[in-house]
Design an enzyme around this catalytic site. Structure first.
Site, short mmCIF file in Angstrom:
data_model
loop_
_atom_site.label_atom_id
_atom_site.label_comp_id
_atom_site.label_asym_id
_atom_site.label_seq_id
_atom_site.Cartn_x
_atom_site.Cartn_y
_atom_site.Cartn_z
N LYS A 189 0.86 -1.19 0.00
CA LYS A 189 0.00 0.00 0.00
C LYS A 189 0.89 1.23 0.00
O LYS A 189 1.66 1.45 0.94
CB LYS A 189 -0.90 -0.03 1.25
CG LYS A 189 -1.77 1.18 1.44
CD LYS A 189 -2.69 1.47 0.27
CE LYS A 189 -3.73 0.39 0.07
NZ LYS A 189 -4.59 0.63 -1.12
N HIS A 318 -10.37 -6.76 -4.90
CA HIS A 318 -10.07 -5.69 -3.96
C HIS A 318 -10.60 -6.07 -2.58
O HIS A 318 -11.51 -6.89 -2.46
CB HIS A 318 -10.74 -4.41 -4.46
CG HIS A 318 -10.88 -3.33 -3.45
ND1 HIS A 318 -12.06 -3.06 -2.80
CD2 HIS A 318 -9.97 -2.45 -2.97
CE1 HIS A 318 -11.87 -2.05 -1.97
NE2 HIS A 318 -10.62 -1.66 -2.06
O1 GKR Z 1 -7.67 0.02 3.94
O2 GKR Z 1 -6.20 1.60 3.80
C1 GKR Z 1 -6.97 0.78 3.29
C2 GKR Z 1 -7.00 0.68 1.80
O3 GKR Z 1 -6.36 1.74 1.20
C3 GKR Z 1 -8.42 0.59 1.32
O4 GKR Z 1 -9.14 1.64 1.84
C4 GKR Z 1 -8.53 0.54 -0.15
O5 GKR Z 1 -9.89 0.55 -0.49
O6 GKR Z 1 -7.35 -1.49 0.02
C5 GKR Z 1 -8.01 -0.66 -0.78
C6 GKR Z 1 -7.34 -0.45 -2.12
O7 GKR Z 1 -6.80 -1.38 -2.64
O8 GKR Z 1 -7.39 0.64 -2.68
MG MG Z 2 -6.42 -0.32 -4.52
#
Ligand code: GKR
Ligand code: MG
Length: 420
Positions: A189, A318
């Site tokens: 991420k 996702h």
């Molecule tokens: O949980 O911080 C998180 C993610 O960024 C999530 O909110 C996203 O929706 O995991 C997700 C993504 O792949 O964009």
């Molecule tokens: Mg994403």
């Protein structure tokens, strides 16, 4: 056999301080547990978001489902459409509005209806969906930079993953994920630090895991120009399996696609069937990360996969913070999709709580085996449901707000995008 009662229970479960482009996760993640009960006492399960808008929609729909057959999925759609009106698709994923809200509500109940169908027929859900093309579904290690602990004491001990803000700490997080769950693919991420720093983290991961496919997801945190600048670094030595949502709009992704040397993936710019024509026109993405929670359910996910086959777009999945009901549903549908060509995302390793009986579903060799019981193959732990509902009542969070949480650490935090 008719539906006699529908219950929607909001829950809150512990979530670590994971960082993303918006800010940081709050101590409690929200979901809703959907129960659709038949007149003979069978209970079908679903799981969805726990924000106020979703809860409001599900609550307003549930009365209209009483009396329906659990096989009447068109009746379900009709009931949902009658309540969640015809606003245009705003293109927003969260909280879902308009078309997304409708698709979200259909999905929440559709899974429970299908669970009931499976229980009635004595068949696992993947058989109802046309049969499995694989007997286990691969997931990826979903790595996050993170703080050591939440800013305010949430009333439970800090998670044992520790602080992850350096390349070395991230390699440690990855090693633990891979050792504990056997993941073969790794997703970072991003959108948290300067792209050059995050690319250095990717290189450290590459050194530690020479053959694992790597991905990075800045959640639209980069501009087109920044993405152009770092493209040679991302492309060097085939560093990435795919690049997920570097930029925030479909048009920008189309621009990036003109110079990208690896596939582009999205769960942000192509999030409804109405986005597909323009996506194809721009050749903006080559991988769609489906999510049955907002694409309209498990059958809609299969339809999306079929459209993907038509246009040569790969499918993966996702994930947001979720419980085992969602993981079971994702696994059943994932098993039926021939062109599920990438390991799916899941936040599941970050979750310590569970609402299904028997505790967390195992992830072994990076995969979840197909649940074999009838329907979804998972049942509720009612004590856990009551405990997690009590968390919801007590925690005070009603809509996820990573920005507000980040401002507790940094009052000047500005979630503007692109950040870099
Ligand atoms: O949980 O911080 C998180 C993610 O960024 C999530 O909110 C996203 O929706 O995991 C997700 C993504 O792949 O964009
Ligand atoms: Mg994403």
């Amino acid at each position: 056999m008719r539906i006699a009662a529908v219950r929607v229970t909001p829950i809150a479960f512990r979530d670590p301080p994971l960082l993303n482009v918006w800010g940081v996760h709050e101590p409690w993640a929200l979901r809703s547990v959907i129960e659709v009960e038949l007149d003979d006492g069978k209970v079908g399960l679903g799981e969805s978001y726990g924000d106020l808008e979703t809860l409001g929609n599900l609550d307003r729909i549930k009365g209209a489902l009483v009396g329906l057959s659990p096989f009447d999925l068109n009746g379900l759609m009709k009931s949902v459409y009658a309540v969640v009106g015809g606003e245009p698709d705003t293109g927003s994923t969260f909280p879902p509005k308009g078309d997304k809200a409708r698709a979200t509500a259909v999905a929440a109940f559709e899974v429970a209806f299908l669970d009931l169908q499976g229980q009635i027929l004595g068949l696992p859900l993947h058989e109802l969906l046309g049969g499995a093309v694989r007997d286990r579904v691969p997931y990826s290690a979903y790595l996050f930079y993170k703080f050591e602990k939440h800013k305010e004491d949430p009333g439970y001990p800090a998670d044992d993953w520790g602080e992850v803000l350096t390349h070395e700490q991230m390699v440690g997080e990855a090693r633990r994920m891979v050792e504990e769950y056997g993941f073969g693919s790794i997703k970072l991420k991003g959108g948290v630090f300067e792209p050059d720093f995050e690319i250095e983290t990717l290189r450290a991961l590459r050194r530690a895991f020479p053959t694992a496919p790597l991905r990075i997801d800045p959640n639209g945190g980069w501009s087109v120009e920044t993405t152009r600048r770092v493209m040679p670094q991302l492309a060097a030595d085939g560093l990435l399996e795919y690049l997920e949502d570097p930029t925030g709009t479909l048009e920008e992704m189309g621009e990036v696609a003109k110079f990208a040397t690896m596939p582009l993936a999205t769960n942000m710019v192509t999030i409804a069937f109405g986005h597909i024509p323009r996506t194809v026109e721009l050749n903006a993405v080559q991988v769609i990360l489906s999510d049955h929670h907002y694409w309209g359910g498990l059958r809609a996910t299969q339809h999306l996969a079929m459209i993907g086959r038509t246009f040569g777009i790969g499918i993966s999945m996702h994930s947001n913070s979720h419980m085992g009901i969602s993981l079971a549903a994702m696994t059943h549908v994932g098993a039926t999709i021939p062109n599920l060509v990438y390991a799916c995302d899941t936040h599941y390793p970050w979750q310590e709580d569970e609402v299904t009986a028997g505790g967390k579903l195992p992830i072994k060799g990076g995969c979840v085996e197909l649940p074999q019981g009838p329907g979804l193959g998972v049942t509720l732990d009612r004590d856990a449901l009551a405990r997690l509902h009590r968390n919801y009542l007590d925690c005070g969070i009603r809509v996820r707000d990573d920005v507000k949480e980040m401002r507790k650490y940094d009052p000047s935090w500005n979630p503007k995008k692109p950040r870099f």
